[in-house]
Design a protein around this motif. Structure first.
Motif, mmCIF file in Angstrom:
data_model
loop_
_atom_site.group_PDB
_atom_site.id
_atom_site.type_symbol
_atom_site.label_atom_id
_atom_site.label_comp_id
_atom_site.label_asym_id
_atom_site.label_seq_id
_atom_site.Cartn_x
_atom_site.Cartn_y
_atom_site.Cartn_z
ATOM 1 N N PRO A 210 6.004 74.108 5.706
ATOM 2 C CA PRO A 210 5.354 73.853 7.000
ATOM 3 C C PRO A 210 5.677 74.902 8.056
ATOM 4 N N THR B 285 0.341 70.284 6.671
ATOM 5 C CA THR B 285 0.948 70.886 5.482
ATOM 6 C C THR B 285 1.736 69.837 4.713
ATOM 7 N N LYS C 51 1.802 71.646 11.004
ATOM 8 C CA LYS C 51 3.002 71.268 10.247
ATOM 9 C C LYS C 51 2.765 69.936 9.554
#
Lengths: 112, 141
Positions: free
Chosen positions: A48, A99, A96
């Motif tokens: 991430p 991901t 983030k």
């Protein structure tokens, strides 16, 4: 699965998932049998933090979405210059999480 | 409804609304407003590096296309054709799905994405995007 293997997996791969998910994953890992270890150990996840850096640098080009596998969204971002710039900024905060979600989906294919 | 469909719908709605709002804004002020500094330049790449990105000129292109200037639309940025098609097609497709209670857009999207990820088509598209980007450099955006 053997708890030592489980702990090793969590240690190496915990950062690729949401905090809440790690506990659920751990429990599920303990339930499944050892034969899945081979498949699990070859799984590769996306980091991430790397996605975030890419998003900050080249978010308007949709590269961050491309690398996590959201090809369609990446194209949309590229054609609209980062969604008129707004999407690019939004993704700085969302990438983030996105991901980690993608990583979870990948893992769940083996876990379930 | 499939979870991925909800996510896609949310994003498409935002894009369509944002797209039409942006277009509306541009149709009522001069297309050079961005260069004169009256509205912010949307492109981060341009703000930070001073160089154009592959989609620079798309707004101007769509406006040209709306006035019937097919050639100008292409010369300003071919992406304009894609964006205009999307702006017209997606709302209609969404309405179709809504009234007929189908998920055809999502299904098409998932299939198309899968095809793209296979690689061959992706390389062609990437080459085209790079070519377009280089062309933008020449046009001095």
């Amino acid at each position: 699965m053997d708890s030592q293997k489980v702990d090793m997996f969590i240690l190496t791969n915990g950062k690729y998932f949401d905090d809440f998910q790690v506990q659920v994953i751990r429990e599920r890992l303990l339930e499944i049998d050892d034969s899945k270890w081979a498949a699990l150990s070859t799984l590769q996840f996306k980091d991430p933090t790397t996605s975030l850096i890419v998003s900050l640098l080249a978010g308007s080009l949709g590269v961050d979405r491309f690398i996590i596998g959201d090809t369609g969204l990446g194209i949309g971002k590229l054609l609209t210059c980062g969604g008129l710039g707004i999407w690019a900024i939004v993704d700085w905060f969302m990438i983030k999480g996105a991901t980690k979600e993608k990583n979870l989906t990948k893992l769940q294919q083996i876990l379930y | 409804m499939h979870a991925g469909n909800t996510k896609l719908l949310r994003i498409l709605l935002l894009l369509i609304i944002g797209g039409y709002a942006w277009l509306f804004l541009n149709l009522h002020i001069s297309p050079d407003a961005a260069t004169r500094g009256e509205i912010p330049t949307l492109c981060f790449v341009k703000q930070v590096s001073g160089y154009p990105c592959p989609s620079c000129g798309t707004t101007r292109s769509v406006i040209a296309l709306l006035h019937g200037n097919w050639l100008d639309g292409f010369l300003l940025n071919p992406f304009g054709y894609l964006v205009l098609t999307g702006l017209l097609l997606i709302p209609l497709w969404l309405l179709y799905d809504f009234f007929l209670k189908k998920e055809s857009l999502w299904i098409w999207y998932a299939k198309a994405e899968h095809q793209l990820q296979k690689g061959k088509l992706a390389i062609v598209l990437i080459a085209m995007v790079m070519a377009n980007w280089i062309w933008n450099f020449y046009k001095g955006y």
